[in-house]
Design a protein around this motif. Structure first.
Motif, PDB file in Angstrom:
ATOM      1  N   ALA A 181       0.832  -1.208   0.000  1.00  0.00           N
ATOM      2  CA  ALA A 181       0.000   0.000   0.000  1.00  0.00           C
ATOM      3  C   ALA A 181       0.867   1.259   0.000  1.00  0.00           C
ATOM      4  CB  ALA A 181      -0.928  -0.008   1.212  1.00  0.00           C
ATOM      5  N   VAL A 182       1.952   1.234   0.781  1.00  0.00           N
ATOM      6  CA  VAL A 182       2.845   2.395   0.822  1.00  0.00           C
ATOM      7  C   VAL A 182       3.532   2.596  -0.530  1.00  0.00           C
ATOM      8  CG1 VAL A 182       4.953   3.322   1.860  1.00  0.00           C
ATOM      9  CG2 VAL A 182       3.225   2.237   3.302  1.00  0.00           C
ATOM     10  N   LEU A 184       2.545   1.631  -3.550  1.00  0.00           N
ATOM     11  CA  LEU A 184       1.603   2.101  -4.567  1.00  0.00           C
ATOM     12  C   LEU A 184       1.175   3.546  -4.313  1.00  0.00           C
ATOM     13  CD1 LEU A 184      -0.658  -1.050  -5.079  1.00  0.00           C
ATOM     14  CD2 LEU A 184       1.191  -0.209  -6.540  1.00  0.00           C
ATOM     15  N   ALA A 185       1.010   3.908  -3.029  1.00  0.00           N
ATOM     16  CA  ALA A 185       0.611   5.279  -2.711  1.00  0.00           C
ATOM     17  C   ALA A 185       1.678   6.279  -3.155  1.00  0.00           C
ATOM     18  CB  ALA A 185       0.348   5.416  -1.214  1.00  0.00           C
ATOM     19  N   VAL A 186       2.947   5.954  -2.875  1.00  0.00           N
ATOM     20  CA  VAL A 186       4.034   6.840  -3.293  1.00  0.00           C
ATOM     21  C   VAL A 186       4.125   6.879  -4.815  1.00  0.00           C
ATOM     22  CG1 VAL A 186       6.533   7.203  -3.219  1.00  0.00           C
ATOM     23  CG2 VAL A 186       5.323   6.461  -1.161  1.00  0.00           C
ATOM     24  N   VAL A 197       1.723   6.522  -6.939  1.00  0.00           N
ATOM     25  CA  VAL A 197       0.627   7.351  -7.446  1.00  0.00           C
ATOM     26  C   VAL A 197       1.001   8.832  -7.362  1.00  0.00           C
ATOM     27  CG1 VAL A 197      -1.720   8.136  -6.964  1.00  0.00           C
ATOM     28  CG2 VAL A 197      -1.212   5.692  -7.010  1.00  0.00           C
ATOM     29  N   LEU A 198       1.655   9.222  -6.266  1.00  0.00           N
ATOM     30  CA  LEU A 198       2.030  10.621  -6.075  1.00  0.00           C
ATOM     31  C   LEU A 198       3.067  11.081  -7.098  1.00  0.00           C
ATOM     32  CD1 LEU A 198       2.261  10.833  -2.162  1.00  0.00           C
ATOM     33  CD2 LEU A 198       0.451  11.734  -3.652  1.00  0.00           C
TER      34      LEU A 198
END
Length: 283
Positions: A140-141, A143-145, A147-148
Motif C-alpha cells: 500500500a505504501v 503504490l501510494a508513493v 501514485v504521487l
C-alpha cells in the motif's frame, strides 16, 4: 485447496505481490532498469538467508537488504540506460560475492526449510496471516508513493532530458523509484524466489507493452497478467510437487510468447494486405 489456511494466505499474498510487481514492473521496463531489478533480486538471497541464520524472520532480511541495496545503487549514480563498463563489472563482482555468501549462510543454518530451493525458487508453504499483513502494508505504501510521483515519473522515464528542462526533479525521482523498486523486489521474492523475480517484475509488464502503448491500459493489463500467472501458478503448485516459481514463470512467459506471436502475425497480415489495397486503389 481452499480448506487450508496457508493456501488462502498464499493467494492473498500472491494477489498483493502481483499488483505491486505489475505496476512497478511497467516502469522498470519503460525505464530500462531490468538490470537494477536483477541486482536487487540477487542481494535479496543473502539478505533472507542471513536473517534466518542470525535468528530473524526472512521477511526482514528481504526488505532490509533490498532497500539498502537500492539506496547504494542510487548513491553510486546508477542511471537509466546503465553505467559504464567499470560500474557493470563492479556490480557483477558484488553480485557473485553476495550470492556465494547466501549459500554459505544456508550451509551454516541447516534447518532452513527446503535448503536454498525455498529462497531461490519460492514456496507457498508457511505463509502466515502476519506475513500477508506486512506485504499488504508495504504494498500500500509503495503504490501510494508511486501514485504521487507517477505522472512526473512517466514523463522522466520517456524523455528525461525534456523533463529536466521543464523543471522535473529527474534525479530525485530516480532515487525514489529505486527505493520503491527495492521494497517491491523484496515482496516479489517471497513468492517467486530471488532468482525468478523477473517472472512478475518484468514479464507481465513486457507483455503488456507489447500489446499496447497506452500507459493506463498497459498498467491495467500488466496487473491482470501478473494476477493470472500468480494464481494459476499457486493452483498448479498445490497439485504438483515442483517449485512455485517455475509455474509462475512458465505461465508469465507463455503469455509473453502469445503476445509476441500475435503481434508478429498482425504485422504480417498488415504487410500482406497493403499491396492488395494499393492495387485496388490503382484500379
Amino acid at each position: 485447496m481452499w480448506s487450508f489456511p496457508f493456501m488462502v494466505n498464499a493467494f492473498r499474498a500472491g494477489a498483493v505481490v502481483a499488483v505491486v510487481s505489475a505496476v512497478m514492473g511497467y516502469f522498470v521496463v519503460l525505464r530500462r532498469q531490468t538490470f537494477a531489478a536483477h541486482t536487487l533480486s540477487t542481494v535479496a538471497f543473502p539478505g533472507a538467508s542471513g536473517a534466518v541464520l542470525f535468528g530473524f524472520s526472512a521477511v526482514y532480511g528481504y526488505f532490509a537488504v533490498c532497500v539498502a541495496a537500492a539506496v547504494v545503487i542510487a548513491a553510486l549514480g546508477w542511471r537509466r540506460g546503465g553505467g559504464g563498463a567499470d560500474e557493470s563489472a563492479l556490480t557483477g563482482t558484488v553480485q557473485a560475492f553476495l550470492l556465494a555468501a547466501g549459500f554459505l549462510f544456508i550451509t551454516l543454518y541447516k534447518g532452513l526449510l527446503g535448503g536454498p530451493q525455498t529462497i531461490l525458487f519460492g514456496t507457498f508453504l508457511g505463509i502466515t496471516t502476519s506475513q500477508v499483513n506486512v506485504l499488504l502494508g508495504v504494498g500500500a505504501v509503495v503504490l501510494a508513493v508511486l501514485v504521487l510521483i507517477g505522472r512526473p515519473l512517466l514523463f522522466a522515464s520517456i524523455d528525461p532530458q525534456a523533463a529536466a528542462g521543464r523543471g522535473v526533479p529527474v534525479r530525485a525521482l530516480s532515487v525514489a523509484f529505486l527505493v520503491l523498486l527495492g521494497a517491491a523486489t523484496a515482496e516479489v521474492s517471497q513468492i517467486t524466489g530471488t532468482l525468478l523475480v523477473f517472472a512478475l517484475m518484468v514479464v507481465p509488464a513486457a507483455t503488456a507493452q507489447t500489446m499496447t502503448g497506452r500507459p493506463s491500459t498497459g498498467i491495467a493489463l500488466s496487473v491482470v497478467l501478473a494476477l493470472a500467472a500468480t494464481w494459476l501458478g499457486l493452483t498448479t503448485a498445490y497439485y504438483r510437487p515442483y517449485p512455485l516459481g517455475f509455474f509462475v514463470t512458465t505461465y508469465a512467459f507463455a503469455g509473453y510468447l502469445l503476445a509476441r506471436s500475435g503481434r508478429a502475425l498482425h504485422s504480417r497480415l498488415g504487410r500482406t494486405g497493403m499491396p492488395q489495397l494499393r492495387k485496388g486503389a490503382t484500379a
